[in-house]
Enzyme design. Structure first.
Site, PDB file in Angstrom:
ATOM      1  N   ASP A   9      38.065  -6.423 -16.674  1.00  7.96           N
ATOM      2  CA  ASP A   9      37.573  -5.551 -17.725  1.00  7.96           C
ATOM      3  C   ASP A   9      36.725  -6.409 -18.660  1.00  7.96           C
ATOM      4  O   ASP A   9      36.934  -7.628 -18.764  1.00  7.96           O
ATOM      5  CB  ASP A   9      38.765  -4.938 -18.471  1.00  7.96           C
ATOM      6  N   ALA A  10      35.788  -5.775 -19.353  1.00 10.69           N
ATOM      7  CA  ALA A  10      34.898  -6.549 -20.229  1.00 10.69           C
ATOM      8  C   ALA A  10      35.387  -6.623 -21.663  1.00 10.69           C
ATOM      9  O   ALA A  10      35.730  -7.692 -22.180  1.00 10.69           O
ATOM     10  CB  ALA A  10      33.484  -5.961 -20.175  1.00 10.69           C
ATOM     11  N   TYR A  11      35.442  -5.473 -22.319  1.00  6.16           N
ATOM     12  CA  TYR A  11      35.677  -5.438 -23.764  1.00  6.16           C
ATOM     13  C   TYR A  11      37.158  -5.569 -24.106  1.00  6.16           C
ATOM     14  O   TYR A  11      37.963  -4.724 -23.747  1.00  6.16           O
ATOM     15  CB  TYR A  11      35.082  -4.163 -24.350  1.00  6.16           C
ATOM     16  N   ARG A  40      36.790   0.582 -32.748  1.00 10.26           N
ATOM     17  CA  ARG A  40      37.260   0.400 -31.373  1.00 10.26           C
ATOM     18  C   ARG A  40      38.108   1.586 -30.908  1.00 10.26           C
ATOM     19  O   ARG A  40      37.947   2.082 -29.791  1.00 10.26           O
ATOM     20  CB  ARG A  40      38.067  -0.897 -31.281  1.00 10.26           C
ATOM     21  N   SER A 116      33.678  -2.094 -15.978  1.00  4.35           N
ATOM     22  CA  SER A 116      33.747  -1.743 -17.396  1.00  4.35           C
ATOM     23  C   SER A 116      33.210  -0.350 -17.696  1.00  4.35           C
ATOM     24  O   SER A 116      32.355   0.179 -16.969  1.00  4.35           O
ATOM     25  CB  SER A 116      32.948  -2.772 -18.207  1.00  4.35           C
ATOM     26  N   ASN A 117      33.705   0.194 -18.818  1.00  4.48           N
ATOM     27  CA  ASN A 117      33.147   1.433 -19.371  1.00  4.48           C
ATOM     28  C   ASN A 117      31.763   1.215 -19.951  1.00  4.48           C
ATOM     29  O   ASN A 117      31.022   2.176 -20.180  1.00  4.48           O
ATOM     30  CB  ASN A 117      34.049   1.971 -20.487  1.00  4.48           C
TER      31      ASN A 117
END
Length: 220
Positions: A9-11, A40, A116-117
């Site tokens: 995942d990125a964030y 967030r 990722s989203n």
């Protein structure tokens, strides 16, 4: 147990989602962390609601809308800082251990990707800013399926593209709900519990819980 395919995942996992506000915290004022937390939380909420409605919207637009909501909820923060915060979001700091861990996995022969989203443009900017473009093999964005995590179609992008069974993939995320979705799909999951959150989704347990990426098995 080492895998040959690691997906991140990125964030919140590779990139610090609070770095944008932190960079301008003096200007934002004493409620900077509150602003960042709301930003967030609403960003994620909007992604879930959009998927439930079947009404996809680019993650960057959701990020902008979430920040506008955060400013409305935190009147002490000056909305004139909106553009500064949005620009900072394109160059989020990665967590300190990330470059070394990814390089070690790559040197060990692993295949590496982001799932990722985030929109493709957002992710490419973040990866380039953090100088991770040389170690990643792929960047999978939900843009391709127009649904957000934890829809199974998102995780399926990896297995389809890489022609792997789900249990051949080690998936790392700091978001417990994301780990639950990935576990339900069949990935081997690692919850990067950076802020010592209590467990949830107990019927969809991670295979491993770590405080950072440093505990991932690398090397011989």
């Amino acid at each position: 147990m080492r895998h040959t395919a690691y997906v991140f995942d990125a964030y919140g996992t590779l990139f610090d989602v609070h770095a944008a506000v932190r960079r301008h915290s003096v200007k934002v004022g004493p409620d900077a962390q509150q602003l960042s937390d709301i930003w967030r939380a609403k960003q994620l909420e909007y992604s879930w609601v959009r998927t439930l409605m079947g009404s996809f919207m680019d993650f960057w637009q959701l990020t902008e809308q979430a920040l506008d909501f955060a400013f409305a909820k935190v009147p002490s923060a000056d909305p004139q800082l909106r553009q500064d915060l949005l620009e900072a979001y394109w160059q989020l700091d990665c967590y300190p251990e990330v470059p070394a861990v990814l390089k070690a996995l790559k040197a060990d022969g692993a295949r590496l990707a982001i799932l990722s989203n985030g929109s493709t443009a957002m992710l490419e900017a973040a990866v380039k800013s953090a100088a991770l473009d040389q170690v990643l093999d792929d960047i999978f964005s939900v843009d391709a399926v127009r649904r957000f995590k934890s829809d199974p179609a998102v995780y399926d992008m990896v297995t389809t593209a890489w022609r792997l069974y789900p249990d051949a993939v080690s998936f790392q995320s700091s978001n417990r709900w994301d780990v639950a979705g990935a576990a339900r799909f069949g990935f081997r999951t690692v919850w990067i519990n950076r802020s010592s959150q209590p467990d949830e989704y107990r019927d969809l347990q991670p295979d491993l819980i770590l405080p950072s990426l440093e505990g991932l098995p690398t090397g011989g």
